[in-house]
Motif scaffolding. Structure first.
Motif, PDB file in Angstrom:
ATOM      1  N   VAL A  13      -3.848  -2.155 -13.169  1.00 28.65           N
ATOM      2  CA  VAL A  13      -3.862  -1.527 -11.787  1.00 28.65           C
ATOM      3  C   VAL A  13      -2.229  -1.806 -11.411  1.00 28.65           C
ATOM      4  CG1 VAL A  13      -4.480  -1.475  -9.515  1.00 28.65           C
ATOM      5  CG2 VAL A  13      -6.204  -1.117 -11.223  1.00 28.65           C
ATOM      6  N   SER A  14      -2.234  -3.162 -11.459  1.00 30.08           N
ATOM      7  CA  SER A  14      -0.956  -3.984 -11.206  1.00 30.08           C
ATOM      8  C   SER A  14       0.146  -3.516 -11.590  1.00 30.08           C
ATOM      9  CB  SER A  14      -1.021  -5.432 -11.337  1.00 30.08           C
ATOM     10  OG  SER A  14       0.286  -6.177 -10.809  1.00 30.08           O
ATOM     11  N   ILE A  15       0.228  -3.203 -13.091  1.00 32.86           N
ATOM     12  CA  ILE A  15       1.424  -2.506 -13.943  1.00 32.86           C
ATOM     13  C   ILE A  15       1.645  -1.277 -13.377  1.00 32.86           C
ATOM     14  CG2 ILE A  15       2.196  -1.819 -16.229  1.00 32.86           C
ATOM     15  CD1 ILE A  15       0.693  -4.406 -17.010  1.00 32.86           C
ATOM     16  N   THR A  16       0.388  -0.202 -12.997  1.00 30.03           N
ATOM     17  CA  THR A  16       0.564   0.866 -12.650  1.00 30.03           C
ATOM     18  C   THR A  16       1.251   1.140 -11.187  1.00 30.03           C
ATOM     19  OG1 THR A  16      -1.337   1.491 -13.768  1.00 30.03           O
ATOM     20  CG2 THR A  16      -0.561   3.074 -12.181  1.00 30.03           C
ATOM     21  N   THR A  17       0.982   0.031 -10.373  1.00 32.62           N
ATOM     22  CA  THR A  17       1.406   0.048  -8.969  1.00 32.62           C
ATOM     23  C   THR A  17       2.962  -0.175  -9.118  1.00 32.62           C
ATOM     24  OG1 THR A  17      -0.628  -0.529  -8.149  1.00 32.62           O
ATOM     25  CG2 THR A  17       1.207  -1.074  -6.817  1.00 32.62           C
ATOM     26  N   PHE A  18       3.091  -1.170  -9.992  1.00 36.76           N
ATOM     27  CA  PHE A  18       4.613  -1.747 -10.326  1.00 36.76           C
ATOM     28  C   PHE A  18       5.508  -0.560 -10.699  1.00 36.76           C
ATOM     29  CE2 PHE A  18       7.849  -3.157 -13.289  1.00 36.76           C
ATOM     30  CZ  PHE A  18       8.677  -3.766 -12.233  1.00 36.76           C
ATOM     31  N   CYS A  19       4.951   0.379 -11.660  1.00 34.75           N
ATOM     32  CA  CYS A  19       5.776   1.513 -12.125  1.00 34.75           C
ATOM     33  C   CYS A  19       5.786   2.614 -10.890  1.00 34.75           C
ATOM     34  CB  CYS A  19       5.136   2.193 -13.339  1.00 34.75           C
ATOM     35  SG  CYS A  19       5.107   0.987 -14.738  1.00 34.75           S
ATOM     36  N   LEU A  20       4.778   2.748 -10.119  1.00 32.34           N
ATOM     37  CA  LEU A  20       4.828   3.957  -8.941  1.00 32.34           C
ATOM     38  C   LEU A  20       5.548   3.582  -8.044  1.00 32.34           C
ATOM     39  CD1 LEU A  20       1.141   4.931  -9.003  1.00 32.34           C
ATOM     40  CD2 LEU A  20       2.959   6.117 -10.107  1.00 32.34           C
ATOM     41  N   GLU A  21       5.963   2.379  -7.826  1.00 32.85           N
ATOM     42  CA  GLU A  21       6.628   1.904  -6.588  1.00 32.85           C
ATOM     43  C   GLU A  21       8.177   2.267  -6.835  1.00 32.85           C
ATOM     44  OE1 GLU A  21       6.409  -2.052  -6.302  1.00 32.85           O
ATOM     45  OE2 GLU A  21       4.585  -2.250  -5.161  1.00 32.85           O
ATOM     46  N   THR A  22       8.653   2.555  -7.986  1.00 32.07           N
ATOM     47  CA  THR A  22      10.038   3.059  -8.172  1.00 32.07           C
ATOM     48  C   THR A  22      10.173   4.526  -8.019  1.00 32.07           C
ATOM     49  OG1 THR A  22       9.538   3.208 -10.720  1.00 32.07           O
ATOM     50  CG2 THR A  22      10.449   1.134  -9.696  1.00 32.07           C
ATOM     51  N   HIS A  23       9.019   5.398  -7.930  1.00 38.70           N
ATOM     52  CA  HIS A  23       9.009   6.779  -8.011  1.00 38.70           C
ATOM     53  C   HIS A  23       9.374   7.215  -6.469  1.00 38.70           C
ATOM     54  CE1 HIS A  23       7.850  11.037  -7.962  1.00 38.70           C
ATOM     55  NE2 HIS A  23       7.901  10.851  -9.325  1.00 38.70           N
ATOM     56  N   PRO A  52       2.776   1.978   1.914  1.00 37.48           N
ATOM     57  CA  PRO A  52       2.126   0.650   2.397  1.00 37.48           C
ATOM     58  C   PRO A  52       0.955   0.696   1.488  1.00 37.48           C
ATOM     59  CG  PRO A  52       2.818   1.703   4.305  1.00 37.48           C
ATOM     60  CD  PRO A  52       3.374   2.652   3.527  1.00 37.48           C
ATOM     61  N   ALA A  53       0.244   2.192   1.238  1.00 38.61           N
ATOM     62  CA  ALA A  53      -0.685   1.914   0.196  1.00 38.61           C
ATOM     63  C   ALA A  53      -0.522   1.332  -0.880  1.00 38.61           C
ATOM     64  CB  ALA A  53      -1.248   3.208   0.077  1.00 38.61           C
ATOM     65  N   LEU A  54       0.648   1.354  -1.585  1.00 36.11           N
ATOM     66  CA  LEU A  54       0.687   0.469  -2.925  1.00 36.11           C
ATOM     67  C   LEU A  54       0.871  -0.814  -2.598  1.00 36.11           C
ATOM     68  CD1 LEU A  54       3.518   2.843  -4.672  1.00 36.11           C
ATOM     69  CD2 LEU A  54       1.234   2.673  -5.013  1.00 36.11           C
ATOM     70  N   THR A  55       1.459  -1.314  -1.414  1.00 41.02           N
ATOM     71  CA  THR A  55       1.413  -2.671  -1.052  1.00 41.02           C
ATOM     72  C   THR A  55       0.059  -3.280  -0.817  1.00 41.02           C
ATOM     73  OG1 THR A  55       3.521  -2.170  -0.173  1.00 41.02           O
ATOM     74  CG2 THR A  55       2.360  -4.527   0.441  1.00 41.02           C
ATOM     75  N   TYR A  56      -0.766  -2.644  -0.553  1.00 37.55           N
ATOM     76  CA  TYR A  56      -2.180  -3.079  -0.253  1.00 37.55           C
ATOM     77  C   TYR A  56      -2.789  -3.188  -1.540  1.00 37.55           C
ATOM     78  CZ  TYR A  56      -1.606  -1.931   4.835  1.00 37.55           C
ATOM     79  OH  TYR A  56      -1.102  -1.811   6.192  1.00 37.55           O
ATOM     80  N   VAL A  57      -2.545  -2.287  -2.398  1.00 34.65           N
ATOM     81  CA  VAL A  57      -3.126  -2.588  -3.641  1.00 34.65           C
ATOM     82  C   VAL A  57      -2.823  -3.606  -4.422  1.00 34.65           C
ATOM     83  CG1 VAL A  57      -3.306  -1.227  -5.975  1.00 34.65           C
ATOM     84  CG2 VAL A  57      -3.700   0.123  -3.830  1.00 34.65           C
ATOM     85  N   GLU A  58      -1.247  -3.870  -4.376  1.00 36.12           N
ATOM     86  CA  GLU A  58      -0.905  -4.963  -5.001  1.00 36.12           C
ATOM     87  C   GLU A  58      -1.242  -6.308  -4.377  1.00 36.12           C
ATOM     88  OE1 GLU A  58       1.377  -7.477  -7.479  1.00 36.12           O
ATOM     89  OE2 GLU A  58       0.787  -5.291  -7.590  1.00 36.12           O
ATOM     90  N   GLY A  59      -1.596  -6.215  -3.131  1.00 35.37           N
ATOM     91  CA  GLY A  59      -2.107  -7.371  -2.452  1.00 35.37           C
ATOM     92  C   GLY A  59      -3.539  -7.534  -2.980  1.00 35.37           C
ATOM     93  N   VAL A  60      -4.428  -6.614  -3.272  1.00 34.25           N
ATOM     94  CA  VAL A  60      -5.602  -6.872  -3.626  1.00 34.25           C
ATOM     95  C   VAL A  60      -5.672  -7.558  -5.237  1.00 34.25           C
ATOM     96  CG1 VAL A  60      -7.778  -5.776  -4.392  1.00 34.25           C
ATOM     97  CG2 VAL A  60      -6.769  -5.106  -2.368  1.00 34.25           C
ATOM     98  N   CYS A  61      -4.754  -6.773  -5.833  1.00 33.89           N
ATOM     99  CA  CYS A  61      -4.638  -7.559  -7.242  1.00 33.89           C
ATOM    100  C   CYS A  61      -4.092  -8.826  -7.291  1.00 33.89           C
ATOM    101  CB  CYS A  61      -3.722  -6.555  -8.010  1.00 33.89           C
ATOM    102  SG  CYS A  61      -3.900  -4.909  -8.299  1.00 33.89           S
ATOM    103  N   VAL A  62      -3.099  -9.450  -6.544  1.00 30.97           N
ATOM    104  CA  VAL A  62      -2.676 -10.684  -6.315  1.00 30.97           C
ATOM    105  C   VAL A  62      -3.595 -11.638  -5.635  1.00 30.97           C
ATOM    106  CG1 VAL A  62      -1.004 -12.340  -5.123  1.00 30.97           C
ATOM    107  CG2 VAL A  62      -0.239 -10.059  -5.912  1.00 30.97           C
ATOM    108  N   VAL A  63      -4.615 -11.168  -4.917  1.00 31.78           N
ATOM    109  CA  VAL A  63      -5.818 -12.050  -4.486  1.00 31.78           C
ATOM    110  C   VAL A  63      -6.692 -12.368  -5.822  1.00 31.78           C
ATOM    111  CG1 VAL A  63      -7.694 -12.073  -3.186  1.00 31.78           C
ATOM    112  CG2 VAL A  63      -5.777 -11.146  -2.200  1.00 31.78           C
ATOM    113  N   TRP A  64      -6.834 -11.275  -6.645  1.00 31.85           N
ATOM    114  CA  TRP A  64      -7.775 -11.534  -7.809  1.00 31.85           C
ATOM    115  C   TRP A  64      -7.269 -12.448  -8.854  1.00 31.85           C
ATOM    116  CZ3 TRP A  64     -12.177 -11.389 -10.218  1.00 31.85           C
ATOM    117  CH2 TRP A  64     -12.226 -11.646 -11.416  1.00 31.85           C
ATOM    118  N   PHE A  65      -5.870 -12.441  -8.951  1.00 26.81           N
ATOM    119  CA  PHE A  65      -5.130 -13.146  -9.918  1.00 26.81           C
ATOM    120  C   PHE A  65      -4.929 -14.697  -9.265  1.00 26.81           C
ATOM    121  CE2 PHE A  65      -2.413  -9.078 -11.182  1.00 26.81           C
ATOM    122  CZ  PHE A  65      -3.367  -8.920 -12.283  1.00 26.81           C
ATOM    123  N   THR A  66      -5.108 -14.761  -8.074  1.00 26.97           N
ATOM    124  CA  THR A  66      -4.750 -16.108  -7.456  1.00 26.97           C
ATOM    125  C   THR A  66      -6.113 -16.740  -7.745  1.00 26.97           C
ATOM    126  OG1 THR A  66      -3.236 -15.289  -6.046  1.00 26.97           O
ATOM    127  CG2 THR A  66      -4.351 -17.378  -5.436  1.00 26.97           C
TER     128      THR A  66
END
Length: 316
Positions: A13-23, A52-66
């Motif tokens: 999910v994090s890698i997909t979000t990272f790629c979609l942020e450049t679209h 902002p939706a992608l930012t929230y998704v990335e935030g959830v992923c970062v919380v899990w990784f943390t």
């Protein structure tokens, strides 16, 4: 298995979000043009704001990784070895920019904006999370062991390529000047090889048999050098590759053999009875004996009975 699947899910999910942020569909250009106070000039300034939706998704992923990183730190038996591990360093570096960006987003100072601009550039570190998959996939671990064991072969390959690039870039530079016109001493009108450093790029692309076609020789002497460069590249790359392939096959076979080993619990094996013990050759009632063991035990019982008779004992 649950932790492994959860970690794999958040990594993807994090890698997909990272790629979609450049679209372009998820980026909004905001006009922040400001007018200079002491004049009539206007400074054009545009910023790209991510959905902002992608930012929230990335935030959830970062919380899990943390959470995963902190749990592994707390329960690690050797903290020093944990810190030295390359995958753990990648985890920490991929997590830290998100918190710094969130903490500095509310500041309006110029220094904070400069730091935010730098952190946005450093976002590419998040793609390194793909290496976390090595904990869950045997093939990636085998690839890592192969690369580590084939360091000498890779260095040999780099040396061969460097020598070939230097030789053929020099040759193509002078070969393209054979047909230069008298009024064009630099040969800039009929060739793209203006200098030797530019020829380095052409030599690398040709020796690796890639061939972009952005640069190519136009004289018969340059074409001859290009053909030699391609042949030399094929031979150069073909020499160290079999050793690397053999290393990969060896580590892959070992990994597959290790996975096929039966996972049995360690059972307590009682010590074998001594020959002088009266319980020698007596089997447990709950265990079955084969025919060979039964004959051996029967022979031992007969010998024991004859010994008792000779000594005047009554067998029990």
């Amino acid at each position: 298995q649950f932790i492994a699947f959860a970690s794999l899910f958040f990594i993807l999910v994090s890698i997909t979000t990272f790629c979609l942020e450049t679209h372009e569909a998820f980026n909004t250009i905001i006009n922040k043009t400001e007018q200079v106070v002491n004049g009539t000039e206007t400074v054009l300034q545009y910023e790209i704001e991510t959905d902002p939706a992608l930012t929230y998704v990335e935030g959830v992923c970062v919380v899990w990784f943390t959470f995963e990183f902190l749990v592994r730190v707390v329960f690690s038996p050797n903290k020093l070895e944990f810190i030295k591990n390359l995958l753990n360093i990648i985890d920490f570096v991929a997590i830290l920019p998100f918190y710094l960006e969130v903490g500095l987003s509310g500041l309006s100072s110029k220094a904070a904006k400069d730091v935010l601009g730098f952190l946005r550039v450093v976002r590419f570190v998040r793609i390194l999370r793909i290496f976390k998959l090595t904990r869950h996939f045997v093939g990636l671990r085998v690839l890592g062991h192969t690369l580590r064991a084939s360091t000498n072969e890779f260095l040999l390959l780099i040396i061969f390529l460097a020598l070939g690039v230097l030789i053929f870039a020099t040759m193509i530079y002078y070969a393209e000047r054979v047909g230069a016109q008298p009024n064009d001493p630099s040969a800039s009108e009929h060739t793209q090889f203006k200098n030797i450093p530019i020829g380095f790029w052409w030599a690398v692309v040709t020796m690796t048999t890639l061939g972009y076609g952005d640069m190519y020789p136009r004289t018969w002497s340059g074409m001859l050098v290009g053909a030699l460069c391609a042949l030399a590249g094929v031979l150069t790359i073909a020499m160290p590759v079999p050793v690397i392939v053999n290393n990969f096959g060896m580590y892959y076979s070992l990994a597959m053999a290790k996975q096929k080993l039966p996972r049995k619990r360690k059972k307590h094996i009682p010590p074998a009875p001594q020959a002088s013990s009266p319980t020698f050759c007596k089997t447990d009632l709950n265990m079955a004996c084969n025919s060979t063991q039964g004959d051996i035990c029967l022979g031992k019982d007969n010998q024991l009975m004859e010994h008792n008779r000779s000594s005047g004992r009554t067998p029990v």
